[in-house]
Design a protein around this motif. Structure first.
Motif, short mmCIF file in Angstrom:
data_model
loop_
_atom_site.label_atom_id
_atom_site.label_comp_id
_atom_site.label_asym_id
_atom_site.label_seq_id
_atom_site.Cartn_x
_atom_site.Cartn_y
_atom_site.Cartn_z
N TYR A 33 12.12 39.38 -22.73
CA TYR A 33 11.63 38.22 -21.98
C TYR A 33 11.70 36.97 -22.85
O TYR A 33 12.03 35.87 -22.38
CB TYR A 33 10.20 38.44 -21.50
CG TYR A 33 10.01 39.52 -20.45
CD1 TYR A 33 11.09 40.27 -19.97
CD2 TYR A 33 8.75 39.80 -19.94
CE1 TYR A 33 10.91 41.26 -19.03
CE2 TYR A 33 8.56 40.79 -18.99
CZ TYR A 33 9.64 41.52 -18.54
OH TYR A 33 9.46 42.51 -17.59
N GLU A 34 11.34 37.13 -24.12
CA GLU A 34 11.34 35.98 -25.03
C GLU A 34 12.77 35.43 -25.20
O GLU A 34 12.96 34.21 -25.27
CB GLU A 34 10.76 36.39 -26.39
CG GLU A 34 9.28 36.71 -26.37
CD GLU A 34 8.94 38.09 -25.79
OE1 GLU A 34 7.74 38.37 -25.63
OE2 GLU A 34 9.86 38.88 -25.52
N ASN A 37 13.71 33.53 -21.97
CA ASN A 37 13.03 32.25 -21.89
C ASN A 37 13.59 31.25 -22.89
O ASN A 37 13.67 30.05 -22.61
CB ASN A 37 11.53 32.44 -22.13
CG ASN A 37 10.82 33.05 -20.94
OD1 ASN A 37 11.17 32.77 -19.79
ND2 ASN A 37 9.84 33.89 -21.18
N ARG A 45 7.31 28.58 -21.58
CA ARG A 45 7.42 28.75 -20.13
C ARG A 45 8.05 30.11 -19.81
O ARG A 45 9.02 30.50 -20.43
CB ARG A 45 8.28 27.62 -19.53
CG ARG A 45 8.48 27.70 -18.03
CD ARG A 45 7.19 27.45 -17.26
NE ARG A 45 7.39 27.56 -15.83
CZ ARG A 45 7.25 26.56 -14.96
NH1 ARG A 45 6.89 25.37 -15.41
NH2 ARG A 45 7.43 26.73 -13.68
N ASP A 46 7.47 30.82 -18.86
CA ASP A 46 7.97 32.13 -18.47
C ASP A 46 8.69 32.02 -17.14
O ASP A 46 8.08 31.71 -16.11
CB ASP A 46 6.81 33.12 -18.37
CG ASP A 46 7.29 34.55 -18.12
OD1 ASP A 46 8.51 34.77 -18.14
OD2 ASP A 46 6.43 35.43 -17.92
N VAL A 48 10.66 34.58 -16.02
CA VAL A 48 11.01 35.94 -15.65
C VAL A 48 10.07 36.37 -14.53
O VAL A 48 8.85 36.46 -14.73
CB VAL A 48 10.89 36.89 -16.86
CG1 VAL A 48 11.25 38.30 -16.47
CG2 VAL A 48 11.78 36.40 -18.00
N ARG A 60 7.85 46.80 -19.31
CA ARG A 60 8.65 45.68 -18.85
C ARG A 60 9.77 46.15 -17.92
O ARG A 60 10.44 47.14 -18.19
CB ARG A 60 9.24 44.92 -20.04
CG ARG A 60 8.19 44.14 -20.81
CD ARG A 60 8.79 43.29 -21.91
NE ARG A 60 7.83 42.28 -22.36
CZ ARG A 60 8.12 41.32 -23.22
NH1 ARG A 60 9.34 41.23 -23.73
NH2 ARG A 60 7.20 40.43 -23.56
#
Length: 365
Positions: A33-34, A37, A45-46, A48, A60
């Motif tokens: 995810y990181e 982003n 800010r996310d 996903v 995840r």
């Protein structure tokens, strides 16, 4: 290992941003995810959209694995008939979503404005026995932000249970979606395919699509339209989405699925189109090679040494995060006022029409 990669990928990303192309590639398990982003949004800010909180025991719903067919790391998007729903929204049990996207605070070159041409590239692989919904299973969307038609995708790749099951290229400029072209889903099941989608965002726009089987290089779906409405009135910008977004109306037709994606690319005004302007890119870049910045670093003013305005007709500036900096009131002939900028590294881009001729690092102290 992971931290080193992120530093390297950031450097590559910023070079790509200033040449109007951004690439998102999987780099191995962990911090997925990181990574997403850091490329499509920013660390704070996310973007996903996953059902993780509704299915915490799974972990995840997007991860990274090594794929032997492509011989590289790829993204895996997971969706489960139950208990996954639409981003953990309470009371939303008729659909489920696991997608990534760009958004309002993304760098400007990740958002499509009216009049721009953008080329999207990526690869994906459906499972061998993928089962689509009879209502909708979207794996790609181009959506407008703002305006009366923002709720419905302007373009979508919709997988549909039918006879035979198929992938549909769907389009609308309002709310009445139509199928522009379709292909038998068996051409996609179990195969890695590459996608090149080029869109001119305009009420009088153009659209082209080519999907190829990577192993055989066979084109399995193509479409071209040189007069199509690709702008939903009232929109502030348009953005891409990728992942799995499907209806749960007929759960008995569905199963837990994993879709693999790889090598996302977003490129504004791709150079393949710019060649039509009959510009000699090699000569252009050779002429711009001698441009220098002086002094560098600077706290007041930077001068462009050996800059011949015949070799460029636009100058742009970006900060280290890829954000475009307005220099409209800071540029005076061959000098740029940097006195109001924060300390740090910036990129100055010299362009001829849509082609980048020269990129220079500018340090503000």
């Amino acid at each position: 290992m992971k931290k080193n990669f992120l530093f390297t990928s950031n450097f590559i990303l910023f070079f790509q941003v200033i040449t109007s192309q951004v690439v998102l590639e999987a780099n191995g398990p962990g911090n997925t995810y990181e990574l997403i982003n850091s490329v499509l949004a920013n660390p704070n800010r996310d973007i996903v959209e996953v059902p993780d909180c509704n299915h915490a025991s799974f972990g995840r719903h997007i991860d990274e694995v090594f794929d032997n067919e492509l011989n590289k790391n790829v993204f895996q998007f997971h969706i489960h008939v139950t208990p996954d729903n639409d981003r953990c929204k309470v009371g939303v049990d008729d659909r489920q979503r696991n997608e990534i996207k760009t958004y309002g605070d993304s760098p400007e070159n990740l958002k499509a404005d009216e009049g721009e041409t953008v080329q999207y590239k990526w690869k994906f692989r459906l499972s061998d026995n993928f089962k689509p919904s009879s209502s909708f299973t979207h794996i790609h969307q181009i959506k407008s932000v703002d305006g009366p038609y923002a709720s419905i995708p302007m373009v979508s790749f919709t997988l549909r249970k039918s006879n035979p099951d198929r992938l549909e290229l769907r389009h609308t400029s309002t709310t009445n979606q139509t199928t522009l072209k379709s292909a038998n889903l068996d051409l996609f099941r179990g195969n890695w395919v590459s996608v090149v989608e080029t869109i001119k965002f305009s009420n009088s726009g153009t659209y082209s699509l080519e999907i190829k089987n990577i192993a055989t290089n066979q084109t399995i779906l193509s479409y071209t339209n040189n007069s199509i409405d690709n702008w939903q009135d009232g929109a502030s910008f348009a953005r891409p989405k990728w992942g799995i977004y499907r209806s749960l109306n007929n759960q008995q037709d569905l199963q837990d699925e994993t879709v693999k994606f790889a090598d996302f690319s977003i490129e504004e005004n791709p150079s393949t189109l710019s060649l039509e302007a009959d510009i000699d890119i090699k000569t252009l870049k050779e002429k711009a090679e001698n441009i220098l910045l002086y002094p560098n670093p600077s706290s007041k003013e930077v001068e462009f040494k050996n800059a011949n305005s015949d070799n460029y007709n636009a100058i742009e500036m970006y900060d280290y995060s890829g954000r475009k900096i307005s220099i409209e009131n800071k540029l005076n002939k061959d000098k740029l006022d940097v006195s109001q900028l924060s300390k740090g590294l910036y990129f100055i881009v010299f362009k001829k029409d849509t082609i980048t001729a020269k990129v220079l690092k500018c340090y503000v102290k």
